[in-house]
Write a protein that holds these residues in place. Structure first.
Motif, PDB file in Angstrom:
ATOM      1  N   LEU A 141       0.832  -1.206   0.000  1.00 40.61           N
ATOM      2  CA  LEU A 141       0.000   0.000   0.000  1.00 40.61           C
ATOM      3  C   LEU A 141       0.867   1.257   0.000  1.00 40.61           C
ATOM      4  O   LEU A 141       0.556   2.238  -0.684  1.00 40.61           O
ATOM      5  N   MET A 142       1.981   1.228   0.752  1.00 42.45           N
ATOM      6  CA  MET A 142       2.884   2.370   0.797  1.00 42.45           C
ATOM      7  C   MET A 142       3.495   2.647  -0.572  1.00 42.45           C
ATOM      8  O   MET A 142       3.566   3.791  -1.027  1.00 42.45           O
ATOM      9  N   ASP A 143       3.935   1.568  -1.247  1.00 37.26           N
ATOM     10  CA  ASP A 143       4.538   1.735  -2.569  1.00 37.26           C
ATOM     11  C   ASP A 143       3.525   2.284  -3.576  1.00 37.26           C
ATOM     12  O   ASP A 143       3.852   3.144  -4.399  1.00 37.26           O
ATOM     13  N   LYS A 144       2.308   1.807  -3.490  1.00 34.47           N
ATOM     14  CA  LYS A 144       1.271   2.278  -4.419  1.00 34.47           C
ATOM     15  C   LYS A 144       0.946   3.748  -4.176  1.00 34.47           C
ATOM     16  O   LYS A 144       0.711   4.512  -5.120  1.00 34.47           O
ATOM     17  N   PHE A 145       0.948   4.138  -2.899  1.00 37.56           N
ATOM     18  CA  PHE A 145       0.712   5.547  -2.579  1.00 37.56           C
ATOM     19  C   PHE A 145       1.848   6.429  -3.119  1.00 37.56           C
ATOM     20  O   PHE A 145       1.596   7.479  -3.705  1.00 37.56           O
ATOM     21  N   ALA A 146       3.092   5.970  -2.935  1.00 34.96           N
ATOM     22  CA  ALA A 146       4.245   6.729  -3.424  1.00 34.96           C
ATOM     23  C   ALA A 146       4.228   6.832  -4.948  1.00 34.96           C
ATOM     24  O   ALA A 146       4.466   7.916  -5.517  1.00 34.96           O
ATOM     25  N   TYR A 147       3.946   5.735  -5.605  1.00 34.23           N
ATOM     26  CA  TYR A 147       3.914   5.728  -7.071  1.00 34.23           C
ATOM     27  C   TYR A 147       2.783   6.617  -7.598  1.00 34.23           C
ATOM     28  O   TYR A 147       2.963   7.372  -8.557  1.00 34.23           O
TER      29      TYR A 147
END
Length: 309
Positions: free
Chosen positions: A106-112
């Motif tokens: 979820l963190m990576d998707k938010f950053a991307y």
């Protein structure tokens, strides 16, 4: 004691006080004189330069600090104050241009998603004006390394612990990005509207990234990793337009030739190639930093990659 004797004693004390005051005044005068002579000597040294020759009116401080004169291997004077010969390097251009960190958490998707949302307005504004786009990109890209280095520096002071070289690595990144900007300024000057945009974007981005780093350093580094992926893509498009002749492949500016140790006959295409390589290394470094923290470790536990910008 008689009145006459008392008067003689009083005169004696007055005479001693006068002598003492005169001695104090003499010492003060000598000190002022020495200070004046020291100041004059410093000014004369400044006028004559470090080797006694009238150089360029080099200003020496009161303490006699004079900048060193640095020369190239061929004996010619080093023309740059923004960097020194030992800070130059040959870029490693053997990079994977299409390398991408898959956003699974979820963190990576938010950053991307955040980076993708920021990408489209800039592309819409600059279109195919690559040099202007690059200048804005570099003013933003030079912020995260400085913020991260500052935060780790303060953390190291608070906790009385070493940083594993990460402070230096992040500050190297910030300085390298700034040199990208200095290079493009030799090629083109931004318009007033672009300067205004830079001020606004930097003001917002610095504070937003500072807050993100306070809340979650691993998220902050992941965002930068995705930003650098977009930077690699932007410079790849820049190179394609240079090859097609849509952008003039002018001679490389002198500052770029000295900073990246490029051949004297290098062109803008060579400069963009080495800058893209730098961005790819920043991409890898920030994703690596985020991976370390995502696995529950601290950055100091893994030595930072230093010296490759």
């Amino acid at each position: 004691m008689s009145r006459r004797a008392a008067m003689q004693v009083s005169r004696l004390f007055n005479s001693t006080s006068t002598i003492s005051q005169g001695s104090t005044f003499l010492k003060s005068t000598l000190m002022l004189g020495n200070r004046h002579r020291s100041s004059m000597a410093s000014q004369e040294k400044a006028k004559s330069g470090a080797d006694g020759k009238d150089d360029q009116g080099t200003v020496s401080s009161y303490w006699g600090v004079v900048p060193h004169k640095i020369r190239k291997d061929d004996g010619s004077p080093w023309p740059w104050n923004s960097f020194r010969p030992w800070e130059t390097y040959t870029a490693d251009t053997s990079i994977d241009v299409k390398k991408h960190h898959e956003a699974k958490t979820l963190m990576d998707k938010f950053a991307y998603g955040t980076v993708q949302a920021l990408k489209y307005p800039t592309h819409l504004f600059f279109q195919r004006r690559h040099i202007c786009h690059a200048m804005l990109l570099e003013t933003v890209a030079a912020v995260p390394g400085m913020v991260g280095g500052m935060m780790l520096h303060l953390k190291s002071l608070r906790r009385f612990e070493q940083s594993g070289g990460w402070i230096k690595a992040l500050l190297e990144e910030a300085e390298n990005e700034r040199m990208h900007l200095m290079t493009f300024l030799e090629v083109s000057q931004p318009k007033w509207s672009e300067r205004a945009l830079v001020i606004a974007v930097q003001g917002v981005f610095f504070n937003a990234y500072f807050a993100a780093y306070l809340i979650s350093p691993k998220l902050a580094h992941r965002i930068v990793g995705y930003l650098e992926e977009e930077a690699v893509n932007s410079y790849t498009e820049f190179l394609e337009d240079l090859e097609k002749g849509l952008v003039e492949n002018q001679p490389a500016p002198a500052i770029a030739i000295d900073y990246w140790r490029l051949p004297a006959d290098s062109t803008l295409k060579d400069v963009v190639t080495v800058i893209r390589a730098d961005e790819a290394h920043h991409r890898d470094l920030n994703h690596y930093a985020s991976d370390i923290q995502c696995q529950g470790h601290e950055l100091k536990e893994y030595p930072a990659p230093l010296g490759y910008h």
